[in-house]
Design a protein around this motif. Sequence first.
Motif, mmCIF file in Angstrom:
data_model
loop_
_atom_site.group_PDB
_atom_site.id
_atom_site.type_symbol
_atom_site.label_atom_id
_atom_site.label_comp_id
_atom_site.label_asym_id
_atom_site.label_seq_id
_atom_site.Cartn_x
_atom_site.Cartn_y
_atom_site.Cartn_z
ATOM 1 N N ASN A 221 2.736 23.003 0.115
ATOM 2 C CA ASN A 221 3.240 22.553 -1.183
ATOM 3 C C ASN A 221 3.050 21.048 -1.372
ATOM 4 O O ASN A 221 2.733 20.593 -2.473
ATOM 5 N N GLU B 296 -3.981 31.650 -19.284
ATOM 6 C CA GLU B 296 -2.563 31.489 -18.945
ATOM 7 C C GLU B 296 -2.400 30.973 -17.513
ATOM 8 O O GLU B 296 -1.321 30.573 -17.107
ATOM 9 N N ARG C 223 -6.802 25.682 -17.307
ATOM 10 C CA ARG C 223 -7.121 24.866 -18.458
ATOM 11 C C ARG C 223 -8.472 24.183 -18.220
ATOM 12 O O ARG C 223 -8.933 24.069 -17.090
ATOM 13 N N PHE D 58 -1.858 30.406 -9.134
ATOM 14 C CA PHE D 58 -1.087 30.494 -10.374
ATOM 15 C C PHE D 58 -1.610 29.552 -11.463
ATOM 16 O O PHE D 58 -1.193 29.636 -12.601
ATOM 17 N N ARG E 226 -7.422 24.960 -12.400
ATOM 18 C CA ARG E 226 -7.958 24.215 -13.533
ATOM 19 C C ARG E 226 -9.424 23.837 -13.346
ATOM 20 O O ARG E 226 -9.871 23.613 -12.225
ATOM 21 N N ASP F 239 3.827 17.125 -15.809
ATOM 22 C CA ASP F 239 2.725 18.077 -15.959
ATOM 23 C C ASP F 239 3.253 19.452 -16.350
ATOM 24 O O ASP F 239 2.685 20.122 -17.214
ATOM 25 N N MET G 239 1.353 19.873 -19.587
ATOM 26 C CA MET G 239 -0.013 20.324 -19.333
ATOM 27 C C MET G 239 -0.124 21.688 -18.656
ATOM 28 O O MET G 239 -1.120 22.376 -18.818
ATOM 29 N N MET G 240 0.836 22.049 -17.870
ATOM 30 C CA MET G 240 0.691 23.218 -16.994
ATOM 31 C C MET G 240 0.524 24.513 -17.776
ATOM 32 O O MET G 240 1.247 24.753 -18.728
ATOM 33 N N PRO G 241 -0.429 25.371 -17.369
ATOM 34 C CA PRO G 241 -0.507 26.684 -18.009
ATOM 35 C C PRO G 241 0.748 27.508 -17.694
ATOM 36 O O PRO G 241 1.397 27.289 -16.670
ATOM 37 N N ASP G 242 1.042 28.461 -18.598
ATOM 38 C CA ASP G 242 2.295 29.221 -18.505
ATOM 39 C C ASP G 242 2.566 29.840 -17.137
ATOM 40 O O ASP G 242 3.695 29.835 -16.660
ATOM 41 N N ALA G 243 1.531 30.394 -16.522
ATOM 42 C CA ALA G 243 1.758 31.161 -15.302
ATOM 43 C C ALA G 243 1.972 30.280 -14.070
ATOM 44 O O ALA G 243 2.188 30.789 -12.980
ATOM 45 N N GLY G 244 1.924 28.954 -14.252
ATOM 46 C CA GLY G 244 1.984 28.059 -13.088
ATOM 47 C C GLY G 244 3.348 27.893 -12.448
ATOM 48 O O GLY G 244 3.456 27.329 -11.354
ATOM 49 N N PRO H 51 5.693 29.638 -10.651
ATOM 50 C CA PRO H 51 6.104 29.926 -9.273
ATOM 51 C C PRO H 51 5.617 28.871 -8.273
ATOM 52 O O PRO H 51 6.380 28.445 -7.405
ATOM 53 N N ALA H 52 4.363 28.444 -8.424
ATOM 54 C CA ALA H 52 3.856 27.429 -7.493
ATOM 55 C C ALA H 52 4.526 26.080 -7.753
ATOM 56 O O ALA H 52 4.915 25.380 -6.816
ATOM 57 N N ARG H 53 4.660 25.721 -9.008
ATOM 58 C CA ARG H 53 5.239 24.412 -9.318
ATOM 59 C C ARG H 53 6.675 24.301 -8.816
ATOM 60 O O ARG H 53 7.087 23.270 -8.271
ATOM 61 N N ARG I 207 7.968 25.713 -6.303
ATOM 62 C CA ARG I 207 7.980 25.539 -4.845
ATOM 63 C C ARG I 207 7.480 24.155 -4.448
ATOM 64 O O ARG I 207 7.964 23.563 -3.475
ATOM 65 N N GLN I 208 6.521 23.640 -5.183
ATOM 66 C CA GLN I 208 6.065 22.274 -4.899
ATOM 67 C C GLN I 208 7.217 21.291 -5.126
ATOM 68 O O GLN I 208 7.459 20.393 -4.321
#
Lengths: 499, 499
Positions: free
Chosen positions: A20, A224, A227, A241, A244, B31, B35-40, B42-44, B46-47
Motif C-alpha cells: 500500500n 469506472e 482514466r 481497482f 490509469r 485524488d 480524480m479517482m475513478p469510482d471503483a478505486g 477499496p485500494a485507496r 487501504r492505502q
Amino acid sequence: MSDTQAAYDDLLDRVGRIANVSHAEELLSWDQQVMMPDAGTPARSRQLSALSAVEHDLLTADELGDLLDELEGADLDDDQSAVVREVRREQERAVRVPTDLVERISAASSEALTAWREAKEADDFDAFAPHLEELIELKRRYAEHIDPDRDPYEVLFEEYEPCLPLAHAEDVLTDLRDAVVPLVDDIRASEADLATDAFAGTFAADRQEALMREALDLLGYPWERGRLDEAPHPFSTGTTFDARITTRYDEKEPIGALLSTIHEFGHATYTLGLPDDAYGTPLGEARDLSIHESQSRLWENHVGRSRAFWELFLPRVAETFPAVEDVSVHEAYEAVNAVDPSNLIRVEADELTYHLHIVLRFEIERDLIRGDLAVDEVPAVWNDRMASYLGVRPETDTEGCLQDIHWSHGAFGYFPTYSLGSVVAAQLFDAAEADIEGLEGQVREGEFDTLHEWLTDNIHHHGKRYETNDLVRRATGEDVSADAFVDYATAKYGDLYGL
Amino acid sequence: MSDTQAAYDDLLDRVGRIANVSHAEELLSWDQQVMMPDAGTPARSRQLSALSAVEHDLLTADELGDLLDELEGADLDDDQSAVVREVRREQERAVRVPTDLVERISAASSEALTAWREAKEADDFDAFAPHLEELIELKRRYAEHIDPDRDPYEVLFEEYEPCLPLAHAEDVLTDLRDAVVPLVDDIRASEADLATDAFAGTFAADRQEALMREALDLLGYPWERGRLDEAPHPFSTGTTFDARITTRYDEKEPIGALLSTIHEFGHATYTLGLPDDAYGTPLGEARDLSIHESQSRLWENHVGRSRAFWELFLPRVAETFPAVEDVSVHEAYEAVNAVDPSNLIRVEADELTYHLHIVLRFEIERDLIRGDLAVDEVPAVWNDRMASYLGVRPETDTEGCLQDIHWSHGAFGYFPTYSLGSVVAAQLFDAAEADIEGLEGQVREGEFDTLHEWLTDNIHHHGKRYETNDLVRRATGEDVSADAFVDYATAKYGDLYGL
C-alpha cells in the motif's frame, strides 16, 4: 489457528502495508507527471523519499526476516510458498544493500540526470562520461552486496526481470538479432514503396483525444476503473481497482498517440486483470517487466498494427478526421507497419528495427558492467554496431549513445525487458489464436472480450504465482523464445515488402 | 555539534518524515475526491489506512519520546522550543490513546456514516441514534485516555483547536450568540426589500469555471503553485509549494461557486504563505482550524462580500454572463449579503445567521459529550433552539439534526472553529485596514498584494510558532473576541436593513 497460519497472516499484514505504501508512491508519481503544478517539486520529492524510506524500513525489519525464516521451514500450500518466495526475494535484496549506498546511488543519479540532459543538448559525451563511470562503479558495488559471487550484470538484470535467467534471456536476444539483421537487410534492399504518408497532415490534439477515447471504448477499457490523461512521457500506473493511462499528442503524427495509447492500454489491462481479492499480496501484483511489456506489445502490435483492427478502426478515424477519408485499409496497414532502418532514435523506431536498438544497448551495458568495455569506447562501439545492425551510422552522440535516459538513472539491465516482452507477446498471441476460434474476425468486429478473458485466465490472474518462464510455458506450451516473433515478422514483412 | 543540536536535528528528521507521510495522505485524499475513478475505493482506503498506521507508528516510536524528553530539558531558542512544544502535543495524544480504540472509532464511524446517510434520506433519527450513542461513548473514552481529569469535551475540542482554551472559546461563542440573536430579530422585523434575485437565471458551469479562474487571477492565486478542480464538497489542500482549490457549480446559483471558491482561495493563501524553508516542520505548518478558517472567511466575507469587490468584479461577471448586465453594484452587494433566517440548512446560511447554526451545534455536542443531554433528546432540543435563535422550526430531522456529516465522523468539537474563524477574520481585517492606507481602494482596483503581504507577515509566515491567542494578539493587539465581528455586522446589516 496453527502457528504457521498465524505467521503467514502476520506476513500478509506486513506485506500489505508495504504494497500500500508502494501504491501510494505510484499515485504521487502519477500526480507529479500529470496534475502537479510546476512549483510542487521540492515537496513532492521529499514526500516520495519519505515513503521510499518507510518502505525500505518495513521491508528490512527484523520481524519480517524472522517470519520468512519460520515460513520457509513450514508446510505451506503452493500459493503460500509462492508468496513467501516473492517476499523473500525482495526482502533479501533490500537487506543486503546498505542504505548509504542506496542514497549515494540516488544522489549520483540525480546529478547524472542533469549532466545527461546538458550533454545530450550539447552533443558532448565527455561531459556525461564521468557520471556514467561513477554510476557503473556504484551499481557494481550494489550488485556485489547482493551476491559477490555472481556476474554483476546478471544481478542487476534481476531488478527488472527477477525470474528469467540471464543466460536464457541472452539466447533469446541473440536469436532475435541473428534473425532480424538479415530481415532488415532484405527490407532495405527491397523496392517496395509503402504508403508511409497515408496520415500526413495536421490533426488537432483535442480531436485526437476524442479518438483515443473511442479506441479505448472499443478495446474494452473499463472507465469506472481508469482514466486517460496527458503526460510528457506516456505511462500507465495503478491497481486492479484503478489502472490509469497517459498519452501525448503530436499534431503531425496521429498514429503515434494511437499506438502509444493502445500500448499503455495493454499495460493497464494486465493491472486490471490481477485478482481483486489478492490486492496487496504478491499474487495480486504483476509478474515484472518482461511480462508487463508482453501485454502492452500484444495489444500495440498484434492487435493495433493488424489489418483486422484497421478494417474496424479506419472508418472511425475518417469520421474524426475527414482528411483521411480516401485512405484505404491497405494503405493504413502499410503506414503503421512500414520499416525505417535509417531512423536512429529508439523511441521512434518501428516494430522490427526496435529490437536491434535494444540488442545494441543490451550488449553495451552488459560489457560496461562486466568491465569488458570502457566508458570512453561507448560512442565508437555504439556507432559501429548501428552501422552493422541497421546499416546507418549516427553523426552525433545526441542521436547515438546519449539519446536514452535509462543509464543516467543507473538503470542497467532494463533494456532487455522491452524485447523480451515483444517475443513473449508473439508467443501469447499465437497461443490465443490457437485457442480462440475466429480471433481475427473478432478483432474486425470489435469484439475483444474473448481475448481479454484468455489473457486474464492465462496471465493476469496468476499475479506472481509462477516465475516468468513457467508462466509462459503454462500459457503457450513453450519456453520463452524468439521463434514465434521471428516467424510472425518473417511472414508479415515478407508479405509487405514482397520478400 | 552539541548533543542538543544533534538531538534537535534528529527530531526534525523524524518530524519531517511524519509530515511528508501526512502530506502524501492528503494528496491521496485529494485524488480520491477529484480524480479517482469510482471503483478505486477499496485500494485507496487501504492505502490511506496503511499511511495512517505508518504515521501513528512514527509518532509513537520510543525514540521520538526520548528525544522530546531530552530536548524539553535543554537550552533551546524560541523557535526550537515552539517546535518541541508542538511535536510533544501531537506525540502525547498519539501515545496515550490505545491503537485498538482508534481502530474501534474508525470502524464505528464507518458504520455510522452509512447509517447517517440512510437516516437522513429517510428522516429517521431513531435509526441513527444508536450509532451516535456509540460514537459519543467511544469518544468519551478517547478523551479519558488523553486526560482523565479534564472535561472530555475540552479534550476533544483540542483535536481541532489545540491552543485556544475552551473557556475562552465559549465566552466568544456566547457573546456572539447574545449579539446576533437580537440583530437577526431586528432584520426579520425590518421591511427592507433586498435585491435577492439579482442573479436569477441559468449560468452554464463551464462559463462559471472561466469566471472562477478570472476571479482567482485577480485575487492573485499563483497558478504555478496550485490548481482549480471540481469536487462534490469544495475543499483546499496541499503544501506551500502546491496548494490546490476545489469548487462546485450550481447552474441556478452562480454566487455560491464564487464565494466558495474565494473561501477556498483564502485557505490556500494561508498554506502558500507558510515559509518554504520550514516545510516539514511545525514552523511550516498552519496553526490549526480556527486560524485557517479566519483566512478563508476574511477573503470570502471581508473581501468577496464587500461593495468594493463588487465594483471591481461585477463588470467581469456581466461580460461572462450578459444576463446580469443590468444588475447594479448595489443590487449585487445586497444579493450577496441578504440575511435569510428561515433557511434551515447551515451550509446554505448567510454570513450572519451561520453563527447561530454553529452555536446551536456547539451547545448540543458539548452537552452530549459531558453527559448533560441524552441522544434521544437531540431532535427536540435542536428544534426548540432553532425556534429560539432563528425564529424558525424544522419540520423534519433531515432539515434539522441530521443535516451535517460531522457527528457521524465522530467529530465533536469541530463546529466551534467555524465561528472562531469568522470572529478572528473580522479582527484581522480591522487590523489590516488600520495598517494599510486605502485598503478599500486597493480592493476596488484589484490590488491585493499589500493585503497578501500583511497576512503573510502577521499570520502565515509564523506557522505554528505562536499559540492561537498569542498569534491573534500579535497581529491585532487584541485577544480573540467577538467584538470586531459584532461591530462589523451591526454596521453592515444596520445599513442594509435600515436598522
